[in-house]
Design a protein around this motif. Structure first.
Motif, PDB file in Angstrom:
ATOM      1  N   ALA A 258       0.836  -1.208   0.000  1.00  0.00           N
ATOM      2  CA  ALA A 258       0.000   0.000   0.000  1.00  0.00           C
ATOM      3  C   ALA A 258       0.869   1.256   0.000  1.00  0.00           C
ATOM      4  CB  ALA A 258      -0.931  -0.010   1.203  1.00  0.00           C
ATOM      5  N   ALA A 259       1.932   1.252   0.812  1.00  0.00           N
ATOM      6  CA  ALA A 259       2.816   2.426   0.882  1.00  0.00           C
ATOM      7  C   ALA A 259       3.466   2.703  -0.473  1.00  0.00           C
ATOM      8  CB  ALA A 259       3.878   2.230   1.963  1.00  0.00           C
ATOM      9  N   GLU A 260       3.874   1.629  -1.170  1.00  0.00           N
ATOM     10  CA  GLU A 260       4.470   1.796  -2.505  1.00  0.00           C
ATOM     11  C   GLU A 260       3.480   2.442  -3.473  1.00  0.00           C
ATOM     12  OE1 GLU A 260       5.582  -2.068  -3.849  1.00  0.00           O
ATOM     13  OE2 GLU A 260       7.158  -2.324  -2.339  1.00  0.00           O
ATOM     14  N   GLU A 261       2.226   1.983  -3.412  1.00  0.00           N
ATOM     15  CA  GLU A 261       1.238   2.422  -4.404  1.00  0.00           C
ATOM     16  C   GLU A 261       0.725   3.838  -4.139  1.00  0.00           C
ATOM     17  OE1 GLU A 261       0.620   0.911  -7.195  1.00  0.00           O
ATOM     18  OE2 GLU A 261       1.947  -0.729  -6.631  1.00  0.00           O
ATOM     19  N   VAL A 262       0.598   4.223  -2.864  1.00  0.00           N
ATOM     20  CA  VAL A 262       0.043   5.562  -2.591  1.00  0.00           C
ATOM     21  C   VAL A 262       1.120   6.633  -2.701  1.00  0.00           C
ATOM     22  CG1 VAL A 262      -1.751   4.597  -1.114  1.00  0.00           C
ATOM     23  CG2 VAL A 262       0.316   5.538  -0.040  1.00  0.00           C
ATOM     24  N   GLY A 263       2.394   6.237  -2.556  1.00  0.00           N
ATOM     25  CA  GLY A 263       3.480   7.180  -2.777  1.00  0.00           C
ATOM     26  C   GLY A 263       3.639   8.207  -1.659  1.00  0.00           C
ATOM     27  N   ALA A 264       4.486   9.183  -1.932  1.00  0.00           N
ATOM     28  CA  ALA A 264       4.862  10.158  -0.910  1.00  0.00           C
ATOM     29  C   ALA A 264       3.688  11.017  -0.440  1.00  0.00           C
ATOM     30  CB  ALA A 264       5.978  11.047  -1.448  1.00  0.00           C
ATOM     31  N   ARG A 265       2.714  11.252  -1.305  1.00  0.00           N
ATOM     32  CA  ARG A 265       1.573  12.097  -0.920  1.00  0.00           C
ATOM     33  C   ARG A 265       0.506  11.312  -0.167  1.00  0.00           C
ATOM     34  NH1 ARG A 265      -1.516  13.622  -4.747  1.00  0.00           N
ATOM     35  NH2 ARG A 265      -0.704  12.172  -6.302  1.00  0.00           N
ATOM     36  N   GLY A 266       0.630   9.981  -0.170  1.00  0.00           N
ATOM     37  CA  GLY A 266      -0.384   9.148   0.466  1.00  0.00           C
ATOM     38  C   GLY A 266      -0.091   8.892   1.931  1.00  0.00           C
TER      39      GLY A 266
END
Length: 256
Positions: free
Chosen positions: A55-63
């Motif tokens: 999930a952290a990879e997919e949502v990225g820095a803004r997530g």
């Protein structure tokens, strides 16, 4: 069976994921696109953290990703955008902490499974109970249009649970990732676009037709929600039955 298990187990070790389950979420996301850049995701039953990593990879820095579990989820405080909460998601205090940590949740995911007894009907019933608790959490924290992914074991109560999810979301499908073990009865329910409408299919109500749509349907507003009503003209007040509910609008037929 062994080879496939070994494949995903070895792959997770090589690629640095905390569990082989990481590939289940990857495959679900590849198929249905539930995760997206900038999203806020809540992961229920998150230990040991494989789904949190994906999930952290997919949502990225803004997530933002919030993991919830009874067990401590180690070493995630160091990862940007990931918060962990140790607690019971069925308790109000934990849900309050979820709301505080994640203001406006776009996606709720749950890979929770009960402690297995080996008694199939009991394990199935417990898995449906957990899935319903995850659905309750999703109802409470998801924004309109939000997405939901939950694991449940197939069995006699599955169809009833799926029907309840279908009532809440515009899109609901079942899916078994390739990374699931052959011997497992697990299935994932993937639901997109939460419908938070003030009406439900089958409701009957009196509405005032305030406008006309492009297709000639009458338009009525119910608490700001748009209902399209066939064979109705602006200025009329009519009794209708709701026939279909979408996230942003619905359809109804005249009963008078």
């Amino acid at each position: 069976m062994g080879n496939r298990k070994d494949h995903y187990y070895n792959k997770s070790k090589q690629e640095g994921y905390r569990s082989r389950a990481a590939y289940k979420l990857k495959q679900i996301d590849r198929e249905f696109g539930v995760l997206f850049g900038g999203a806020t995701v809540v992961d229920l039953g998150a230990a040991p953290g494989g789904w949190l990593q994906v999930a952290a990879e997919e949502v990225g820095a803004r997530g933002k990703v919030v993991g919830v579990d009874f067990q401590n989820i180690s070493d995630f405080e160091t990862e940007a955008g990931v918060t962990t909460i140790r607690g019971d998601m069925t308790e109000e205090e934990t849900r309050e902490r979820i709301r505080d940590a994640a203001n406006g949740v776009d996606v709720v995911v749950s890979d929770m499974a009960p402690n297995m007894t080996g008694e199939y009907n009991l394990d199935h019933a417990r898995s449906v109970h957990l899935a319903r608790q995850a659905l309750d959490t999703a109802r409470e924290v998801l924004v309109d249009g939000g997405h939901f992914v939950v694991k449940v074991f197939d069995g006699q109560d599955f169809e009833g649970f799926l029907a309840d999810v279908e009532d809440e979301f515009a899109f609901a499908r079942t899916y078994t990732p390739d990374a699931s073990r052959d011997s497992s009865s697990e299935v994932y329910v993937v639901a997109k676009n939460r419908v938070d409408a003030p009406v439900a299919e089958g409701d009957t109500l009196d509405v005032e037709i305030t406008d006309e749509g492009d297709e000639g349907d009458g338009i009525a507003k119910v608490e700001g929600y748009t209902l399209f009503v066939g064979d109705a003209d602006a200025g009329e007040t009519v009794e209708v039955e709701v026939t279909d509910v979408k996230p942003n609008y619905g359809f109804a037929e005249r009963r008078d």
